[in-house]
Write a protein that holds these residues in place. Structure first.
Motif, PDB file in Angstrom:
ATOM      1  N   GLU A 154      -6.182  15.240  -1.538  1.00 45.50           N
ATOM      2  CA  GLU A 154      -5.491  14.460  -2.563  1.00 45.50           C
ATOM      3  C   GLU A 154      -4.362  13.600  -1.989  1.00 45.50           C
ATOM      4  O   GLU A 154      -3.837  12.720  -2.674  1.00 45.50           O
ATOM      5  CB  GLU A 154      -4.904  15.393  -3.635  1.00 45.50           C
ATOM      6  N   VAL A 155      -3.998  13.846  -0.753  1.00 41.84           N
ATOM      7  CA  VAL A 155      -2.855  13.157  -0.144  1.00 41.84           C
ATOM      8  C   VAL A 155      -3.335  11.907   0.586  1.00 41.84           C
ATOM      9  O   VAL A 155      -4.270  11.959   1.399  1.00 41.84           O
ATOM     10  CB  VAL A 155      -2.108  14.082   0.838  1.00 41.84           C
ATOM     11  N   HIS A 156      -2.687  10.773   0.301  1.00 43.05           N
ATOM     12  CA  HIS A 156      -3.024   9.511   0.962  1.00 43.05           C
ATOM     13  C   HIS A 156      -2.703   9.608   2.454  1.00 43.05           C
ATOM     14  O   HIS A 156      -1.682  10.200   2.835  1.00 43.05           O
ATOM     15  CB  HIS A 156      -2.214   8.376   0.329  1.00 43.05           C
ATOM     16  N   PRO A 157      -3.572   9.048   3.323  1.00 44.75           N
ATOM     17  CA  PRO A 157      -3.313   9.113   4.770  1.00 44.75           C
ATOM     18  C   PRO A 157      -1.936   8.588   5.174  1.00 44.75           C
ATOM     19  O   PRO A 157      -1.330   9.098   6.132  1.00 44.75           O
ATOM     20  CB  PRO A 157      -4.419   8.226   5.354  1.00 44.75           C
ATOM     21  N   LEU A 158      -1.413   7.569   4.473  1.00 45.33           N
ATOM     22  CA  LEU A 158      -0.090   7.045   4.804  1.00 45.33           C
ATOM     23  C   LEU A 158       1.003   8.093   4.612  1.00 45.33           C
ATOM     24  O   LEU A 158       2.008   8.091   5.328  1.00 45.33           O
ATOM     25  CB  LEU A 158       0.227   5.813   3.954  1.00 45.33           C
ATOM     26  N   VAL A 159       0.814   8.978   3.639  1.00 43.82           N
ATOM     27  CA  VAL A 159       1.808  10.032   3.399  1.00 43.82           C
ATOM     28  C   VAL A 159       1.842  10.986   4.587  1.00 43.82           C
ATOM     29  O   VAL A 159       2.924  11.406   5.037  1.00 43.82           O
ATOM     30  CB  VAL A 159       1.499  10.787   2.091  1.00 43.82           C
ATOM     31  N   TYR A 160       0.666  11.338   5.130  1.00 43.99           N
ATOM     32  CA  TYR A 160       0.627  12.177   6.333  1.00 43.99           C
ATOM     33  C   TYR A 160       1.303  11.474   7.504  1.00 43.99           C
ATOM     34  O   TYR A 160       2.087  12.084   8.249  1.00 43.99           O
ATOM     35  CB  TYR A 160      -0.830  12.489   6.712  1.00 43.99           C
ATOM     36  N   LEU A 161       1.017  10.173   7.676  1.00 39.19           N
ATOM     37  CA  LEU A 161       1.600   9.415   8.779  1.00 39.19           C
ATOM     38  C   LEU A 161       3.124   9.434   8.709  1.00 39.19           C
ATOM     39  O   LEU A 161       3.799   9.735   9.708  1.00 39.19           O
ATOM     40  CB  LEU A 161       1.091   7.971   8.738  1.00 39.19           C
ATOM     41  N   PHE A 162       3.659   9.160   7.532  1.00 38.26           N
ATOM     42  CA  PHE A 162       5.111   9.095   7.425  1.00 38.26           C
ATOM     43  C   PHE A 162       5.757  10.470   7.377  1.00 38.26           C
ATOM     44  O   PHE A 162       6.943  10.598   7.690  1.00 38.26           O
ATOM     45  CB  PHE A 162       5.506   8.243   6.215  1.00 38.26           C
ATOM     46  N   LYS A 180       0.833  -1.200   0.000  1.00 44.88           N
ATOM     47  CA  LYS A 180       0.000   0.000   0.000  1.00 44.88           C
ATOM     48  C   LYS A 180       0.868   1.251   0.000  1.00 44.88           C
ATOM     49  O   LYS A 180       0.506   2.282  -0.580  1.00 44.88           O
ATOM     50  CB  LYS A 180      -0.924   0.005   1.216  1.00 44.88           C
ATOM     51  N   LEU A 181       2.023   1.160   0.657  1.00 43.55           N
ATOM     52  CA  LEU A 181       2.941   2.296   0.701  1.00 43.55           C
ATOM     53  C   LEU A 181       3.428   2.656  -0.695  1.00 43.55           C
ATOM     54  O   LEU A 181       3.489   3.842  -1.060  1.00 43.55           O
ATOM     55  CB  LEU A 181       4.130   1.976   1.608  1.00 43.55           C
ATOM     56  N   ILE A 182       3.746   1.645  -1.508  1.00 39.00           N
ATOM     57  CA  ILE A 182       4.203   1.900  -2.878  1.00 39.00           C
ATOM     58  C   ILE A 182       3.115   2.616  -3.672  1.00 39.00           C
ATOM     59  O   ILE A 182       3.375   3.562  -4.423  1.00 39.00           O
ATOM     60  CB  ILE A 182       4.604   0.580  -3.571  1.00 39.00           C
ATOM     61  N   THR A 183       1.866   2.156  -3.510  1.00 44.52           N
ATOM     62  CA  THR A 183       0.744   2.782  -4.210  1.00 44.52           C
ATOM     63  C   THR A 183       0.497   4.198  -3.696  1.00 44.52           C
ATOM     64  O   THR A 183       0.112   5.091  -4.459  1.00 44.52           O
ATOM     65  CB  THR A 183      -0.533   1.936  -4.033  1.00 44.52           C
ATOM     66  N   ALA A 184       0.731   4.404  -2.388  1.00 47.15           N
ATOM     67  CA  ALA A 184       0.439   5.699  -1.773  1.00 47.15           C
ATOM     68  C   ALA A 184       1.434   6.784  -2.157  1.00 47.15           C
ATOM     69  O   ALA A 184       1.106   7.971  -2.132  1.00 47.15           O
ATOM     70  CB  ALA A 184       0.411   5.548  -0.252  1.00 47.15           C
ATOM     71  N   ILE A 185       2.658   6.403  -2.518  1.00 44.73           N
ATOM     72  CA  ILE A 185       3.671   7.405  -2.862  1.00 44.73           C
ATOM     73  C   ILE A 185       3.254   8.129  -4.139  1.00 44.73           C
ATOM     74  O   ILE A 185       3.041   7.504  -5.177  1.00 44.73           O
ATOM     75  CB  ILE A 185       5.048   6.753  -3.063  1.00 44.73           C
ATOM     76  N   PRO A 186       3.106   9.444  -4.094  1.00 40.34           N
ATOM     77  CA  PRO A 186       2.687  10.204  -5.286  1.00 40.34           C
ATOM     78  C   PRO A 186       3.640   9.999  -6.462  1.00 40.34           C
ATOM     79  O   PRO A 186       4.847   9.832  -6.279  1.00 40.34           O
ATOM     80  CB  PRO A 186       2.722  11.656  -4.796  1.00 40.34           C
ATOM     81  N   GLU A 187       3.098  10.023  -7.666  1.00 38.25           N
ATOM     82  CA  GLU A 187       3.873   9.734  -8.873  1.00 38.25           C
ATOM     83  C   GLU A 187       5.070  10.659  -9.015  1.00 38.25           C
ATOM     84  O   GLU A 187       6.169  10.225  -9.363  1.00 38.25           O
ATOM     85  CB  GLU A 187       2.975   9.855 -10.110  1.00 38.25           C
ATOM     86  N   ASN A 188       4.888  11.949  -8.736  1.00 37.41           N
ATOM     87  CA  ASN A 188       5.996  12.886  -8.915  1.00 37.41           C
ATOM     88  C   ASN A 188       7.105  12.675  -7.881  1.00 37.41           C
ATOM     89  O   ASN A 188       8.269  12.960  -8.158  1.00 37.41           O
ATOM     90  CB  ASN A 188       5.480  14.328  -8.860  1.00 37.41           C
ATOM     91  N   LEU A 189       6.751  12.160  -6.700  1.00 38.78           N
ATOM     92  CA  LEU A 189       7.791  11.812  -5.729  1.00 38.78           C
ATOM     93  C   LEU A 189       8.572  10.594  -6.207  1.00 38.78           C
ATOM     94  O   LEU A 189       9.792  10.522  -6.035  1.00 38.78           O
ATOM     95  CB  LEU A 189       7.171  11.527  -4.358  1.00 38.78           C
ATOM     96  N   LYS A 190       7.883   9.627  -6.825  1.00 40.11           N
ATOM     97  CA  LYS A 190       8.573   8.458  -7.381  1.00 40.11           C
ATOM     98  C   LYS A 190       9.561   8.885  -8.462  1.00 40.11           C
ATOM     99  O   LYS A 190      10.697   8.402  -8.518  1.00 40.11           O
ATOM    100  CB  LYS A 190       7.564   7.471  -7.967  1.00 40.11           C
ATOM    101  N   PHE A 197       8.740  13.527   1.571  1.00 38.29           N
ATOM    102  CA  PHE A 197       7.506  13.136   2.252  1.00 38.29           C
ATOM    103  C   PHE A 197       6.995  14.221   3.201  1.00 38.29           C
ATOM    104  O   PHE A 197       5.794  14.347   3.421  1.00 38.29           O
ATOM    105  CB  PHE A 197       7.727  11.838   3.034  1.00 38.29           C
ATOM    106  N   ILE A 198       7.898  14.984   3.779  1.00 35.81           N
ATOM    107  CA  ILE A 198       7.486  16.068   4.676  1.00 35.81           C
ATOM    108  C   ILE A 198       6.945  17.253   3.891  1.00 35.81           C
ATOM    109  O   ILE A 198       5.912  17.838   4.222  1.00 35.81           O
ATOM    110  CB  ILE A 198       8.668  16.499   5.568  1.00 35.81           C
ATOM    111  N   SER A 199       7.630  17.617   2.813  1.00 33.10           N
ATOM    112  CA  SER A 199       7.252  18.817   2.056  1.00 33.10           C
ATOM    113  C   SER A 199       6.005  18.620   1.208  1.00 33.10           C
ATOM    114  O   SER A 199       5.228  19.565   1.010  1.00 33.10           O
ATOM    115  CB  SER A 199       8.419  19.265   1.168  1.00 33.10           C
ATOM    116  N   TYR A 200       5.779  17.393   0.711  1.00 35.52           N
ATOM    117  CA  TYR A 200       4.647  17.159  -0.198  1.00 35.52           C
ATOM    118  C   TYR A 200       3.296  17.472   0.460  1.00 35.52           C
ATOM    119  O   TYR A 200       2.510  18.270  -0.083  1.00 35.52           O
ATOM    120  CB  TYR A 200       4.678  15.726  -0.717  1.00 35.52           C
TER     121      TYR A 200
END
Length: 433
Positions: free
Chosen positions: A412-420, A119-129, A397-400
């Motif tokens: 638009e931000v996945h909850p996992l992104v906020y958590l991390f 789920k973490l891989i899916t949650a990472i925004p495309e532009n961050l990848k 991950f902090i700045s996004y």
């Protein structure tokens, strides 16, 4: 088994790619023992443990995930182990520190068996990848330039152009030129053949020698160091190593996940926003990390040098199996491996060229959308400047989410992104890194 035709490759290409990846990362079997020796771990113990961990992780990656990605003890994590965990705690010896690594590895396996990391891989925004891929490329190119003295330290500007008359510098430039010419003519395995040419020149000019011989028998002078999870957990509780376990776990998760995504994207193996067989791939480094701690080495990670093998044509697990086989052979050729890996000019051209190839992902970043582009830019900038893939990912991950909240796009931000974002902020500010 490896679906070679489906991935438009063949045995020869995969084997050459495996050899290329191995040659670009085999330095770890020399560097890792040197670093961990400062923590008191016997050189021979770490040498053999490093190879065991690399074989276990890379074989799992090749046989069960079918990816051309190699696993081995990670740079940075070994320094943290030797100088922050053992070096700054007077009552912590390396056996106790390995207990912390062992527990982190077990937690890592449990997380890898759950849908969490997928789920973490899916949650990472495309532009961050995309930023992670480009940042890794810039980082490994910088490593190649720095190790060979083409780029060197400067007291005011931090870095500057080195002395190009130095043997390592002009040997690297020679290898770079040969490899680029071969690639221009679309020679398969150009990176590998470039290393061969550079190695031959180094040998005949006296820069490469084999004074210690070629063969030596591997050994584990202290046997298995950690094996009992209950005792290991007791060490962690007794010495209050919770922050150490957390740091190992957090950095390894994102270092490996980010590297896997970057290499998989470079190889064209990502399916949209997902990574097929992600669970099998993610298990490889968690199992290797646990086994490595048992035998006596710091945590493992997916290696950015795998991108060199991908650039040489590697597309399947046969590349990884080849790497694992070569690591097994290297256990009996310690002096030879030490001599070759000790001359960075042989592998630096591959790192520089692969870095340029990985930078191509920049073109797909949405530069006209500041809330998407700026976090990606911070990742690309911070990875080489901090010499840490994990730190670059943390800053991204902090700045996004901060940028998204500022623009009113917080949904638009996945909850996992906020958590991390919160976890990474805590790790960067309050924990050693």
């Amino acid at each position: 088994m490896f679906k070679l035709k489906e991935n438009q490759t063949n045995v020869k290409t995969e084997v050459l790619a495996g050899i290329t990846t191995f040659l670009t990362m085999v330095y770890i079997v020399v560097v890792n023992p040197i670093i961990l020796a400062d923590a008191g771990v016997p050189f021979d113990q770490v040498f053999t443990a490093t190879i065991i961990a690399a074989i276990i992780g890379t074989l799992w990656m090749g046989l069960f995930a079918n990816y051309p990605i190699a696993i081995a003890p990670g740079m940075g994590l070994n320094a943290y182990f030797a100088y922050s965990v053992v070096g700054t705690h007077g009552n912590i010896d390396y056996v106790t520190a390995f207990s912390a690594v062992f527990i982190a590895g077990i937690i890592f396996i449990i997380l890898s068996l759950t849908p969490f990391r997928e789920k973490l891989i899916t949650a990472i925004p495309e532009n961050l990848k995309l930023g992670i891929t480009a940042g890794i490329g810039l980082f490994i190119a910088f490593i190649g330039l720095r190790l060979t003295g083409i780029i060197t330290a400067h007291p005011t500007n931090l870095v500057t152009l080195g002395d190009l008359r130095e043997p390592s510098a002009y040997l690297t430039i020679f290898g770079l030129a040969v490899t680029l010419v071969l690639m221009t003519f679309r020679v398969h395995g150009a990176l590998f053949f470039g290393m061969i040419a550079t190695g031959l020149v180094a040998y005949f000019t006296g820069q490469l020698s084999f004074e210690q011989g070629l063969v030596a028998w591997p050994g584990l002078p202290e046997g298995i160091i950690v094996w009992n999870p209950v005792e290991a957990l007791g060490d962690v509780i007794t010495h209050g190593l919770y922050a150490v376990v957390f740091s190992f776990l957090l950095v390894t998760i994102f270092d490996t996940t980010g590297t896997m995504i970057g290499v998989a994207q470079q190889a064209g193996l990502m399916k949209g926003n997902t990574m097929p067989r992600a669970r099998q791939a993610l298990l490889s480094d968690s199992i290797a990390a646990t086994a490595g701690a048992a035998f006596g080495t710091s945590p493992t990670s997916a290696y950015i040098e795998s991108s060199a093998g991908v650039a040489a044509g590697g597309r399947t697990g046969l590349t990884s199996v080849t790497v694992a086989g070569l690591f097994l052979l290297s256990a009996f050729f310690g002096p030879l491996v030490s001599a070759v890996s000790g001359l960075s000019a042989i592998t630096a051209p591959a790192l520089i060229i692969v870095g340029s190839l990985m930078m191509g992902s920049i073109s797909a970043i949405k530069w006209n959308e500041l809330d998407e582009a700026f976090p990606a830019f911070l990742i690309i900038l911070s990875m080489p400047l901090t010499s840490s893939i994990a730190t670059g990912i943390a800053i991204g991950f902090i700045s996004y989410p901060l940028m998204k909240v500022a623009k009113g796009k917080w949904r638009e931000v996945h909850p996992l992104v906020y958590l991390f974002a919160v976890l990474f902020f805590y790790q960067l500010v309050f924990l050693p890194h």
